[in-house]
Design a protein around this motif. Structure first.
Motif: not given
Ligand code: SF4
Length: 447
Positions: A159, A161-163, A165-166, A168-169, A203, A241, A280
């Motif tokens: 991913c 996006n680098f939200c 809180y996340c 995952v990336p 993702q 997304h 977001r």
């Protein structure tokens, strides 16, 4: 040799574990049902929430006595948690029973590492992020033994996006799309083996193809191609997304009969200030505009969402805005999550972290607002006829069967001889609850 896989975390991890199993079988290993019976134990970990990390570490700790009793036992830890260098270090120092530690980029190398460890007894650690070899998600899944009519297929990984809180990336790396022809070939192959419903995983499936612009593929084009595969009757996908969801995709889905009428579009907050802090990339207005577009193009669609409560700095006023938003959006269901502080993310460093007490209270308040909306949305289906795909005998009542509508709602109905998992059947909906529907057979489409 026998192997046992313990999985923590989301559907993607469950899918990865299925692919690890396929890979191990193709290398001559056999599955077994308990850690006690295994020669190789693989722990596929998750670090998206602290609770999953705690449970994984607890399980790995519990394997110490097995390793002491059987020194030849091979214990491998893989997945998102071990991709984090600080956690991999903790595993190395405090969990001596673990012989192999691999991150998300090296999962497909597990058979080779198992062989190397069995030969040398030397610990193997591979948590390097690299993109130059076959990934576990490229392996063709076997049809699931319990649900032979349903399969999951990865379409993209990672991913961008680098939200805030996340994690995952950081643990799954940059976004990369699979070759479209490889995906289509795999799904054609699964359909030939009896798979009727395919779930496409990524993702962010909506950004499929963005990393290979010269190839001219996007998610809409991929759906069009999969829709043409003989034998596939339903196509699902997750996760989307909202920022990448556009009119072309909404119109394509509306025109493709096999793509399910279910949109899971995680909004995460109904407050613009928090959406900005979460990084977001959309506002509540932009989200509601897309929701209106979906409902105009596919009026029969179910729309579900995710909401995080207790994001750092969330004030009572912010939270009230989220409550107002879900009343306006009228989702069919909302999956609620308590914010979990993940070290290494931007949100973990933000001031004004919210207490567990307030987070829990807000979770209850959110559900108290959403549950009547879910019930009302389900009640709107009473008196309609819905096409469902049968899952089998109901878990709670053996004289009943259950299945899912195109909108992914669970429907329970009286058992019917000759009806089996994977069949399509039309059900007259007679009653609705918050979480499911009930009804009676109107017509068996497959008979
Ligand atoms: S889109 Fe955001 S929440 Fe989803 S995986 Fe990427 S960074 Fe995480």
């Amino acid at each position: 040799m026998y192997y046992y896989i313990k999985t923590f975390g989301c559907q993607m991890n469950e899918n990865d574990s299925g692919l690890i199993s396929t890979l191990l079988k193709s290398n001559g290993y056999l599955p077994c049902a308990t850690p006690d019976a295994a020669d190789i134990i693989i722990v596929n970990t998750c670090c998206v929430r602290q609770s999953a990390e705690n449970r994984a570490l607890g399980f790995i700790g519990s394997l110490k006595s097995l390793k002491e009793a059987r020194p030849e036992l091979i214990i491998a830890v893989c997945g998102c948690m071990s991709q984090q260098s600080d956690t991999a270090e903790i595993l190395q120092k405090k969990y001596r029973q673990v012989g192999i530690i691999t991150g998300t980029f090296a999962t497909a190398l597990l058979p080779q590492y198992i062989e190397d460890y069995a030969t040398t007894g030397q610990r193997i650690i591979d948590i390097e992020a690299r993109y130059d070899h076959k990934e576990i998600g490229n392996i063709c899944p076997e049809p699931n033994e319990q649900q032979a009519y349903r399969a999951q297929v990865n379409i993209n990984f990672g991913c961008n996006n680098f939200c805030s809180y996340c994690i995952v990336p950081y643990v799954r790396g940059r976004e990369r799309s699979r070759d479209p022809q490889e995906i289509i070939n795999q799904i054609s192959c699964l359909a030939a083996c009896g798979v009727k419903e395919v779930q496409l995983l990524g993702q962010n499936v909506n950004s499929y193809g963005k990393d290979m612009p010269e190839a001219g593929w996007d998610f809409a084009r991929l759906l069009e191609q999969i829709n043409q595969i003989t034998g596939i009757e339903r196509i699902r996908y997750m996760t989307s997304h909202p920022r990448d969801f556009n009119r072309r995709l909404a119109e394509t889905i509306a025109a493709l009969p096999k793509v399910c009428r279910h949109f899971h579009l995680p909004v995460q907050s109904g407050c613009d200030r928090l959406l900005t802090l979460m990084n977001r990339g959309y506002t509540t207005k932009a989200y509601l505009d897309k929701l209106a577009m979906i409902r105009q193009l596919t009026p029969d669609a179910a729309v579900t969402s995710d909401i995080i409560v207790g994001f750092p700095g969330e004030t009572e006023e912010d939270f009230q805005q989220t409550l107002g938003f879900i009343q306006q959006a009228r989702f069919d269901a909302v999956y609620t999550f308590i914010y979990s502080q993940r070290s290494g993310t931007k949100a973990a460093e933000m001031p004004h972290q919210i207490s567990a007490e307030i987070k829990n209270l807000r979770l209850q308040q959110l559900m108290a607002v959403q549950n009547p909306i879910s019930l009302a949305r389900n009640e709107e289906l009473v008196g309609t006829v819905q096409e469902i795909m049968v899952d089998g005998i109901s878990k709670n009542n053996t004289v009943m069967m259950s299945g899912r509508t195109s909108g992914n709602k669970i429907v329970v109905f009286p058992k019917s001889e000759g009806l089996k998992a994977g069949d399509l059947v039309k059900i007259s909906i007679t009653a609705a609850g918050t979480w499911n529907l009930s009804g009676a057979i109107s017509e068996n489409i497959d008979s």
